[in-house]
Design a protein around this motif. Sequence first.
Motif, PDB file in Angstrom:
ATOM      1  N   LEU A  11       0.670  -1.236  -0.080  1.00  0.00           N
ATOM      2  CA  LEU A  11      -0.062  -0.014  -0.098  1.00  0.00           C
ATOM      3  C   LEU A  11       0.808   1.258   0.002  1.00  0.00           C
ATOM      4  CD1 LEU A  11      -3.063  -0.361   2.448  1.00  0.00           C
ATOM      5  CD2 LEU A  11      -3.193   0.185  -0.117  1.00  0.00           C
ATOM      6  N   GLU A  12       1.958   1.378   0.759  1.00  0.00           N
ATOM      7  CA  GLU A  12       2.902   2.543   0.931  1.00  0.00           C
ATOM      8  C   GLU A  12       3.492   2.720  -0.370  1.00  0.00           C
ATOM      9  OE1 GLU A  12       4.439   3.019   5.292  1.00  0.00           O
ATOM     10  OE2 GLU A  12       4.755   0.989   4.518  1.00  0.00           O
ATOM     11  N   CYS A  13       3.916   1.585  -1.348  1.00  0.00           N
ATOM     12  CA  CYS A  13       4.332   1.643  -2.472  1.00  0.00           C
ATOM     13  C   CYS A  13       3.651   2.381  -3.339  1.00  0.00           C
ATOM     14  CB  CYS A  13       4.645   0.417  -3.022  1.00  0.00           C
ATOM     15  SG  CYS A  13       6.086  -0.536  -2.133  1.00  0.00           S
ATOM     16  N   PHE A  14       2.588   2.611  -3.398  1.00  0.00           N
ATOM     17  CA  PHE A  14       1.620   3.441  -4.331  1.00  0.00           C
ATOM     18  C   PHE A  14       1.910   5.065  -4.075  1.00  0.00           C
ATOM     19  CE2 PHE A  14      -0.678  -0.368  -4.881  1.00  0.00           C
ATOM     20  CZ  PHE A  14      -1.163  -0.420  -6.145  1.00  0.00           C
ATOM     21  N   ASN A  15       2.641   5.591  -3.051  1.00  0.00           N
ATOM     22  CA  ASN A  15       2.940   6.886  -2.543  1.00  0.00           C
ATOM     23  C   ASN A  15       4.224   7.213  -3.321  1.00  0.00           C
ATOM     24  OD1 ASN A  15       0.957   7.333  -0.931  1.00  0.00           O
ATOM     25  ND2 ASN A  15       2.049   6.493   0.892  1.00  0.00           N
ATOM     26  N   ILE A  16       5.079   6.114  -3.932  1.00  0.00           N
ATOM     27  CA  ILE A  16       6.183   6.536  -4.913  1.00  0.00           C
ATOM     28  C   ILE A  16       5.806   6.802  -6.042  1.00  0.00           C
ATOM     29  CG2 ILE A  16       8.104   5.227  -5.789  1.00  0.00           C
ATOM     30  CD1 ILE A  16       7.678   2.969  -3.937  1.00  0.00           C
ATOM     31  N   PRO A  17       6.498   8.098  -6.484  1.00  0.00           N
ATOM     32  CA  PRO A  17       6.406   8.796  -7.727  1.00  0.00           C
ATOM     33  C   PRO A  17       6.642   7.979  -8.812  1.00  0.00           C
ATOM     34  CG  PRO A  17       7.684  10.229  -6.175  1.00  0.00           C
ATOM     35  CD  PRO A  17       7.597   8.900  -5.672  1.00  0.00           C
ATOM     36  N   GLU A  18       5.463   7.920  -9.816  1.00  0.00           N
ATOM     37  CA  GLU A  18       5.538   7.001 -10.994  1.00  0.00           C
ATOM     38  C   GLU A  18       6.742   7.482 -11.828  1.00  0.00           C
ATOM     39  OE1 GLU A  18       2.411   5.306 -12.624  1.00  0.00           O
ATOM     40  OE2 GLU A  18       1.029   5.951 -11.254  1.00  0.00           O
ATOM     41  N   PRO A  19       7.554   6.426 -12.329  1.00  0.00           N
ATOM     42  CA  PRO A  19       8.767   6.807 -13.269  1.00  0.00           C
ATOM     43  C   PRO A  19       8.229   7.047 -14.650  1.00  0.00           C
ATOM     44  CG  PRO A  19       8.410   4.498 -12.912  1.00  0.00           C
ATOM     45  CD  PRO A  19       7.636   5.199 -11.857  1.00  0.00           C
ATOM     46  N   ASP A  20       9.153   7.583 -15.446  1.00  0.00           N
ATOM     47  CA  ASP A  20       8.985   8.129 -16.798  1.00  0.00           C
ATOM     48  C   ASP A  20       9.157   6.500 -17.662  1.00  0.00           C
ATOM     49  OD1 ASP A  20       8.533   8.561 -19.525  1.00  0.00           O
ATOM     50  OD2 ASP A  20      10.248   9.761 -19.418  1.00  0.00           O
ATOM     51  N   VAL A  21       8.191   5.949 -18.014  1.00  0.00           N
ATOM     52  CA  VAL A  21       8.172   4.599 -18.860  1.00  0.00           C
ATOM     53  C   VAL A  21       7.795   4.837 -20.222  1.00  0.00           C
ATOM     54  CG1 VAL A  21       7.951   3.133 -16.648  1.00  0.00           C
ATOM     55  CG2 VAL A  21       5.965   3.839 -18.081  1.00  0.00           C
ATOM     56  N   SER A  22       7.882   6.141 -20.654  1.00  0.00           N
ATOM     57  CA  SER A  22       7.245   6.416 -22.165  1.00  0.00           C
ATOM     58  C   SER A  22       8.399   5.457 -23.241  1.00  0.00           C
ATOM     59  CB  SER A  22       7.315   7.789 -22.188  1.00  0.00           C
ATOM     60  OG  SER A  22       8.714   8.468 -22.160  1.00  0.00           O
ATOM     61  N   TRP A  23       9.571   5.380 -22.827  1.00  0.00           N
ATOM     62  CA  TRP A  23      10.534   4.601 -23.594  1.00  0.00           C
ATOM     63  C   TRP A  23      10.203   3.169 -23.772  1.00  0.00           C
ATOM     64  CZ3 TRP A  23      13.609   0.974 -21.418  1.00  0.00           C
ATOM     65  CH2 TRP A  23      13.771   1.234 -19.881  1.00  0.00           C
ATOM     66  N   MET A  24       9.542   2.493 -22.900  1.00  0.00           N
ATOM     67  CA  MET A  24       9.223   1.151 -22.740  1.00  0.00           C
ATOM     68  C   MET A  24       8.096   0.770 -23.744  1.00  0.00           C
ATOM     69  SD  MET A  24       9.851   0.522 -18.802  1.00  0.00           S
ATOM     70  CE  MET A  24       9.733  -1.175 -19.022  1.00  0.00           C
ATOM     71  N   LYS A  25       8.288  -0.446 -24.337  1.00  0.00           N
ATOM     72  CA  LYS A  25       7.074  -0.760 -25.247  1.00  0.00           C
ATOM     73  C   LYS A  25       5.727  -1.315 -24.397  1.00  0.00           C
ATOM     74  CE  LYS A  25       6.019  -4.193 -28.900  1.00  0.00           C
ATOM     75  NZ  LYS A  25       6.922  -5.145 -29.864  1.00  0.00           N
ATOM     76  N   SER A  26       6.063  -2.204 -23.341  1.00  0.00           N
ATOM     77  CA  SER A  26       4.712  -2.484 -22.715  1.00  0.00           C
ATOM     78  C   SER A  26       5.275  -2.854 -21.199  1.00  0.00           C
ATOM     79  CB  SER A  26       4.565  -4.141 -23.190  1.00  0.00           C
ATOM     80  OG  SER A  26       3.400  -4.357 -22.446  1.00  0.00           O
ATOM     81  N   PRO A  27       5.623  -1.573 -20.501  1.00  0.00           N
ATOM     82  CA  PRO A  27       5.825  -1.488 -19.104  1.00  0.00           C
ATOM     83  C   PRO A  27       4.774  -2.075 -18.139  1.00  0.00           C
ATOM     84  CG  PRO A  27       4.906   0.573 -19.722  1.00  0.00           C
ATOM     85  CD  PRO A  27       5.071  -0.280 -21.073  1.00  0.00           C
ATOM     86  N   PRO A  28       5.209  -2.801 -17.092  1.00  0.00           N
ATOM     87  CA  PRO A  28       3.951  -3.268 -16.111  1.00  0.00           C
ATOM     88  C   PRO A  28       3.154  -2.128 -15.629  1.00  0.00           C
ATOM     89  CG  PRO A  28       6.306  -3.411 -15.187  1.00  0.00           C
ATOM     90  CD  PRO A  28       6.246  -2.969 -16.608  1.00  0.00           C
TER      91      PRO A  28
END
Length: 247
Positions: A209-226
Motif C-alpha cells: 500500500l505504501e508503495c503506491f505513494n512512490i512517484p511514478e517513473p517515466d516509462v514512455s520509452w518502454m514498449k509494454s511496461p508493467p
Amino acid sequence: MKLASFDIEIAKVLPDDFDNWEEFSPLGITCAAVAFSDREEVRYWHSAPQLNKEQCVNLVHDLQELVAEGYYLLSWNGAGFDFHVLALESGLFEECGELALHHIDLMLLVTFKKGWYLGLQKALTGAGLAGKLKSITLSDGSELHDMDGSKAPHLWASGEYDAVLEYLKQDVIQPLKLAYDIQRTGSIRWISNNGNPQDVQIARLITVLECFNIPEPDVSWMKSPPTREQFVSWIPNYKKKKKEERK
C-alpha cells in the motif's frame, strides 16, 4: 521489525513460454513456507498431491495469526502472484488481499521506482548473497544441478517432496537475508543485462500500500511496461484502500 518471508510452490506444470499465468488457473499449491527474522525454524505447509481448499483456508488463517503476532510478511512478487494464487485456491480474496496490501513485496520496491521487473536472482547477486538453490539431492541419491521453480511441480508429482521443500527453504531464507541487506545499505543493487551497475535507494522497508505513494517513473520509452494495478487488481476494493492510505 519482525519479518516472516513467505513463498509457495504450485502444482500445475506451466509451458516455458507463457505470458499470463492466470490463463492456466487453477494452479494449485503443493507447499508453502515461512522463514522468520527472529527464529531459526522454517515453517511449512504441504500436502500431496496438493493442498485442498480447507488446507489453503487454514494457511491464510495461519498467516493472519503471524501478522497479529507483529510480523510483517515478506515476499518477492507476492502481491502479483503468491497471494493471488492463494486467494484463488482458498476463495478468501478479501483476506488474502489484506495480507498482500499490508505485506512487504521487495520486487515492487524496484518495479514501482524503475517501472520494470527485476528477478530475485539479480537482486541477491547484487547484494553478494547466494542465489536460488540450483543443486538438490533426489530420493535415489542422484543430484539435479539445474533446479529452478519450473521443475518443482514435476518433482512434487513424482514424490520428490524433500527435494522441493529444500528448494523452497532457500526461496524463503534468501529474501529474508536480502531484506537485512536492504536495511543495512539502504539500497537494492544489481547488474543490468548490459553490464551496468543499477540500484534503487530504499529509505525503509514499506508495504505494498505504501508503495503506491512512490512517484511514478517515466516509462514512455518502454514498449509494454508493467502497470501498478496489474499487481493488485485482483484484490477487492483495492482502489478504496489505496485512497485511504494516501490520506
